[in-house]
Structures are given as C-alpha cells and as structure tokens.
Design a protein around this motif. Structure first.
Motif, short mmCIF file in Angstrom:
data_model
loop_
_atom_site.label_atom_id
_atom_site.label_comp_id
_atom_site.label_asym_id
_atom_site.label_seq_id
_atom_site.Cartn_x
_atom_site.Cartn_y
_atom_site.Cartn_z
N GLU A 17 0.86 -1.19 0.00
CA GLU A 17 0.00 0.00 0.00
C GLU A 17 0.89 1.24 0.00
OE1 GLU A 17 -3.16 0.36 -0.32
OE2 GLU A 17 -3.82 -1.72 -0.14
N TYR A 223 -2.49 6.84 10.00
CA TYR A 223 -2.52 5.75 9.04
C TYR A 223 -2.67 4.45 9.79
CZ TYR A 223 -1.89 2.75 5.10
OH TYR A 223 -2.13 1.80 4.13
N SER A 225 -2.77 0.44 9.46
CA SER A 225 -2.41 -0.70 8.61
C SER A 225 -3.34 -1.89 8.83
CB SER A 225 -0.96 -1.12 8.93
OG SER A 225 -0.66 -2.37 8.33
N GLU A 242 -0.93 -6.28 4.34
CA GLU A 242 -0.22 -5.20 3.65
C GLU A 242 1.14 -4.88 4.25
OE1 GLU A 242 -1.02 -0.84 4.67
OE2 GLU A 242 -3.04 -1.71 4.90
N SER A 244 3.08 -1.36 4.22
CA SER A 244 2.73 0.04 3.93
C SER A 244 3.98 0.84 3.60
CB SER A 244 2.04 0.68 5.14
OG SER A 244 1.08 -0.19 5.70
#
Length: 251
Positions: A17, A223, A225, A242, A244
């Motif tokens: 991501e 953010y 995750s 993910e 990141s």
C-alpha cells in the motif's frame, strides 16, 4: 464456496500500500522521507514464519528511510517470539527500525518480546520519545504502550518535545487519535484492526476510514495498517495483508 476459497487464500496475498502523506510541519529537508510500516504479524499457528519473511523481504526491497513496527508480533504462545524477532532483525532502513508493543504482546510476554526485539537492534519505544535526526534536521519521534491493556501514556511519550516541531507517534491501537489531536501530534501510525479481517463490501464502505487507511482529526493524521497476520481464524476477506510504504511530503 468461492467466498470460502477467497477467504482462505487472501491471507497469503500480501500487497504493498503506497500512500503520500502531506505534513505541514515536516522539515523541507525531509521531503519524500520514506517509512515502511509493518503491523500485526501475529506469528502463531495461524501465521507462519514464511509469511513474515516475505513481508521483511518486501520491506527491504523498498529501501526505506525508516521502518515502523506497530505491535502484535505474536499471539499467546511464547515460543513464537524468538523466531519472529530474529526475522524482524533482518529489516534494514537508513535511519533505523522502531517498534511499539500491542495487546497480544502483553497477553503473551511483553518483557520477553521487548528484550528479543532489542537484541536484534530494533529500538522499542515504550511511552517514550526522542528527537529523531536525519538529513541535518529533526522531528519528535514517540512510541506509546498499548491502550487496550491500560498502559498508554501519550503525555510521557511527548515529554521533551517542542511545541512547534513535527511529532510522529507510533501506536498499536488507533483509538489514540482523539487524544493525539489534543496534543498537537502531526501523524500517528497504528494497526490493531486488521482492516476488520472479514470485511463484507457493505460494511467496508461504511467503516473503511475507521478500520484501515489514512484518516484525520483536526490537524492530526493517522494511518492504520491492515497488518500481516490473522487471529481466531486464518482467513481474510476484502482486506488483504499489507506492507505500507508511506512517503512524507512537505505541505
């Protein structure tokens, strides 16, 4: 049947991501500073060492300036702590690897997890902060202990920071957002939610900002995750694991 096959295969469909995050107080010298975040590895019978090794390989290939680890390295069984820490010890970043603890680390053995990570050269931040220096400038980097077990102390982690400098906080649980906004934190990196782990399309549309991705409260951004591992069942649906890659930009 198709949903079941997807749910069983998705935990192995590791994604990258990529997000650009604009920060008003980021020093211009740190424009395009790259952070790789890994979260919620949950090394256990449900999440293999091979899955964690793959995440580490991807992280290193991205050549980050910093790696941020946001908790839950193991789930309940102490025997998984050493191999998880050893694998994470292979992470490489220009300016270091930093970590905080999650609720599952406390439910397993927080002192053990902490000691093993530090033995691998990973800097574990437990309600503490420091002036992070890179490229001839600095910002305040802090890490808090887990909120679910009642040990988070954001005020202590920010003690010593200057009022007008950029503040980056690593936390496991994203519930810190409201408190962090009151303290003038610029950016939080968190995990814990697994993106819901099972995210039916209607539910995903309604709650995505609460469970994963980039969100904001006032001037404070966060953010969240989706993480690497799973709990309860080794399945994911609609929220693949993910790695990141977060590129910080001067607003």
């Amino acid at each position: 049947m198709q949903i079941a096959r997807t749910a069983l295969s998705e935990p192995y469909q590791l994604t990258i991501e990529r997000r650009v995050i604009y920060l008003r107080r980021l020093p211009p010298e740190l424009d395009r500073f790259r952070i790789v975040q890994l979260s919620d590895l949950h090394h256990s019978p449900l999440t293999s060492r091979a899955q964690i090794e793959r995440a580490v390989e991807i992280a290193n290939d991205l050549a980050p300036d910093m790696v941020a680890l946001t908790g839950d390295y193991v789930s309940h069984e102490r025997e998984y702590a050493a191999p998880c820490a050893e694998t994470l010890g292979r992470l490489r970043a220009r300016f270091g690897v930093y970590a905080v603890l999650g609720n599952h680390d406390h439910w397993t053995d927080a002192p053990l997890v902490t000691d093993l990570l530090r033995a691998e050269g990973i800097q574990v931040l437990i309600n503490e902060g420091r002036r992070f220096e890179a490229r001839g400038c600095a910002f305040w980097l802090a890490g808090v202990d887990d909120a679910m077990v009642g040990l988070e102390d954001l005020a202590l982690a920010l003690a010593g920071s200057r009022e007008n400098e950029m503040k980056l906080v690593l936390a496991h649980n994203p519930t810190i957002l409201r408190r962090a906004a009151r303290y003038g934190v610029d950016l939080i990196l968190a995990g814990h939610t697994h993106g819901g782990q099972i995210a039916w399309p209607r539910r995903r549309r309604a709650r995505r900002r609460l469970l994963q991705g980039l969100g904001q409260r006032g001037e404070t951004q966060i953010y969240v995750s989706r993480g690497i591992g799973t709990v309860v069942l080794p399945v994911r649906y609609g929220c693949p694991p993910e790695v990141s890659l977060l590129e910080l930009r001067t607003a």
